[in-house]
Enzyme design. Structure first.
Site, short mmCIF file in Angstrom:
data_model
loop_
_atom_site.label_atom_id
_atom_site.label_comp_id
_atom_site.label_asym_id
_atom_site.label_seq_id
_atom_site.Cartn_x
_atom_site.Cartn_y
_atom_site.Cartn_z
N LYS A 265 -21.49 46.73 121.46
CA LYS A 265 -22.62 45.98 120.89
C LYS A 265 -22.23 44.52 120.69
CE LYS A 265 -24.67 49.69 118.06
NZ LYS A 265 -26.00 49.79 118.71
N ARG A 339 -27.42 60.84 119.66
CA ARG A 339 -28.09 62.01 120.21
C ARG A 339 -27.08 63.02 120.76
NH1 ARG A 339 -31.44 58.35 124.27
NH2 ARG A 339 -31.19 56.95 122.48
N1 BES Z 1 -27.15 53.40 115.89
C1 BES Z 1 -27.87 52.90 116.99
C2 BES Z 1 -29.35 52.73 116.69
C3 BES Z 1 -29.75 51.53 115.89
C4 BES Z 1 -29.88 50.30 116.51
C5 BES Z 1 -30.04 51.64 114.56
C6 BES Z 1 -30.28 49.20 115.78
C7 BES Z 1 -30.44 50.55 113.83
C8 BES Z 1 -30.57 49.33 114.45
C9 BES Z 1 -27.77 53.85 118.18
O1 BES Z 1 -26.59 54.54 118.29
C10 BES Z 1 -27.91 53.02 119.40
O2 BES Z 1 -27.06 52.21 119.64
N2 BES Z 1 -29.00 53.23 120.14
C11 BES Z 1 -29.27 52.48 121.33
C12 BES Z 1 -29.67 53.45 122.38
C13 BES Z 1 -29.78 52.84 123.75
C14 BES Z 1 -28.41 52.49 124.28
C15 BES Z 1 -30.47 53.82 124.67
C16 BES Z 1 -30.41 51.51 121.01
O3 BES Z 1 -31.33 51.90 120.29
O4 BES Z 1 -30.33 50.38 121.44
MN MN Z 2 -25.10 53.47 119.35
#
Ligand code: BES
Ligand code: MN
Ligand code: ZN
Length: 490
Positions: A265, A339
């Site tokens: 990230k 997930r």
């Molecule tokens: N923990 C994050 C989701 C999240 C993102 C929560 C921003 C709160 C704020 C999750 O693990 C994640 O990174 N999800 C990705 C999924 C994507 C790579 C398909 C997302 O939502 O960007």
């Molecule tokens: Mn994530």
């Protein structure tokens, strides 16, 4: 935590009167003394939601707080009561010398709240819980002053009846908030296990923790895959409270830190990711609440705990994982890790415990935040009755949830050439495709999914409710309590 029920104006440093625009301010003008009447007549307090006025007066207690519960707010009458009471607590906390606060509420506001939920005693309980939530602070300051909190809050309810349940719920919410707020290193999977063991001991819960060896024998490729990059091994924490023959499962995502893994990230997003354990924290809070309230169910909380980190041992994009239920999953993105760990936990919960219902709570997708912002959780599931019941429970609890569709077409986005499914579904409808992924692992167990990514914490400058401090909200604990209470009656 010092919540009490009793006369609100005796022996306290300040007294608050809570009244709403909807009911009008006559009650306030009559009951809250001369100074309050003056403020109202001058038009300086109108009973708007979250509005507060502090008045100094001759009589004791010298400090008088007027707090507003608003008019026809979108969140309904029970929430107006919570917001009003919480605003009073917040106003009192602004004054260092105030250690104790009495709270008096317009009875018509309580009656309106009672109508929205479960009666008068329930409404008072909700007011007490909100008061305690507004008095919560998470602080690791050791040499500098911590944010001020009150030592005692006395709510002038007609009886002690709501106090015991209020304390139980408030304590469970505190536990969830403490876990979610904890810095990643202080609440990594190992430390979370220790914490869960402490909690199990003090609440008399059974605890089982599956470690790497057991996860390997069970074939939990999702939890193991995500956990590979970290020096701290992943685990599946299972807490159980046995209060009756009917069994329910609550599964919570505990990614104790989500760096994204090899699909790293950007710093700005990573800076929030200690909160990625909020779902697990809520599941632990939920089983604690069930135990403390002695709800007539067996509640199994399953909390897969991992750190998602990049390293020489990390799982990689394009890896294929063998999941607990036998499906193979191609990794399209290592940042879609939640997930994967939930999938194993849900499949295991369904198969091993055969619960009559299963609910999961997870900070799962940024897409849920894009869709609903910070005001509602995204709600999905495979069973109409259960999803409806969760929706109602969530609103009753003051934790609004909004449904998204689960039409079969969305599952197409998850297709993989190599494996049974991919773990990502592309840019569009991300909250839904995440839920469609989870659905592949729940079998025919009635299941509801709460994506709490937008509501699990409040950003520094984010939209705040007066009972939420910056940081973790404990979202999900109160919804679970309301869900089980409704089912206990049905
Ligand atoms: N923990 C994050 C989701 C999240 C993102 C929560 C921003 C709160 C704020 C999750 O693990 C994640 O990174 N999800 C990705 C999924 C994507 C790579 C398909 C997302 O939502 O960007
Ligand atoms: Mn994530
Ligand atoms: Zn995550």
């Amino acid at each position: 935590m010092a919540l009490r029920v009793g006369p609100a104006a005796e022996g306290v440093d300040a007294v608050a009167y809570v009244a709403g625009k909807k009911e009008g301010l006559d009650w306030l003008r009559e009951k809250a003394g001369k100074a309050a009447r003056l403020v109202v007549e001058l038009g300086d307090f109108r009973g708007e939601a979250e509005e507060t006025v502090l008045v100094y007066r001759e009589e004791v207690p010298h400090r008088l707080v007027l707090a507003g519960a608003g008019g026809d707010e979108w969140y309904g009458d029970a929430e107006r009561l919570r917001v009003g009471v919480a605003a009073a607590v917040r106003a009192a906390r602004r004054i260092k010398n105030v250690k104790s606060l009495g709270v008096v509420v317009d009875p018509r506001l309580v009656a309106a709240a009672a109508g929205a939920g479960g009666g008068e005693t329930w409404a008072w309980e909700q007011a007490l819980v909100a008061a305690d939530m507004a008095n919560y602070v998470y602080s690791l300051r050791s040499k500098t002053e911590k944010p001020h909190t009150l030592d005692e809050i006395v709510v002038e309810a007609p009886s002690e009846e709501p106090l015991r349940t209020a304390k139980a719920i408030a304590e469970a919410v505190r536990i969830a908030r403490d876990i979610a707020n904890a810095p990643p290193e202080r609440m990594n999977p190992e430390r979370l296990e220790e914490k869960a063991r402490e909690i199990a001991k003090s609440y008399g819960l059974d605890i089982t923790v599956l470690h790497r060896g057991e996860l390997e024998s069970l074939g939990m490729g999702g939890i193991l895959g995500v956990g590979k990059g970290s020096d701290v091994e992943p685990r599946l924490i299972i807490l159980r409270y046995s209060g009756g023959p009917r069994r329910v499962a609550v599964v919570g995502k505990a990614v104790t830190f989500d760096s994204g893994g090899l699909d790293l990230k950007p710093p700005q997003y990573m800076l929030e990711m200690k909160f990625d354990k909020s779902g697990g924290a809520a599941a632990i809070g939920a089983v604690v609440a069930a135990a403390a309230l002695r709800l007539p169910f067996e509640v199994v909380a399953l909390v897969p705990a991992v750190e998602n980190l990049p390293s020489g041992r990390s799982y990689k994009p394009l890896d294929v994982l063998d999941m607990y239920n036998g499906l193979t999953v191609e990794v399209g993105n290592t940042d879609a890790e939640g997930r994967l760990i939930l999938a194993d936990a849900l499949a295991y919960a369904a198969e091993k415990y055969k619960p009559e219902l299963m609910i999961d709570m997870a900070t799962l997708t940024g897409a849920a935040v894009v869709a609903l912002g910070n005001h509602a959780a995204a709600l999905m599931g495979n069973n109409e009755d259960l999803v409806k019941a969760v929706e109602e429970a969530a609103w009753r609890a003051g934790e609004p949830a909004w449904r998204l569709p689960m039409w079969p077409v969305y599952a197409k986005q998850l297709e993989s050439k190599t494996a049974d499914t991919n773990n990502i579904g592309g840019r569009w409808a991300g909250a839904i495709t995440a839920a469609k992924f989870l659905e592949k692992f729940v079998g025919d167990t009635p299941w509801a999914h709460l994506d709490i990514a937008g509501v699990a914490w409040v950003q520094e400058n984010g939209p705040k409710k007066p009972y939420y401090e910056h940081g973790a909200t404990g979202w999900g604990v109160r919804t679970f309590v309301e869900l089980l209470r409704a089912r206990a009656k049905a």
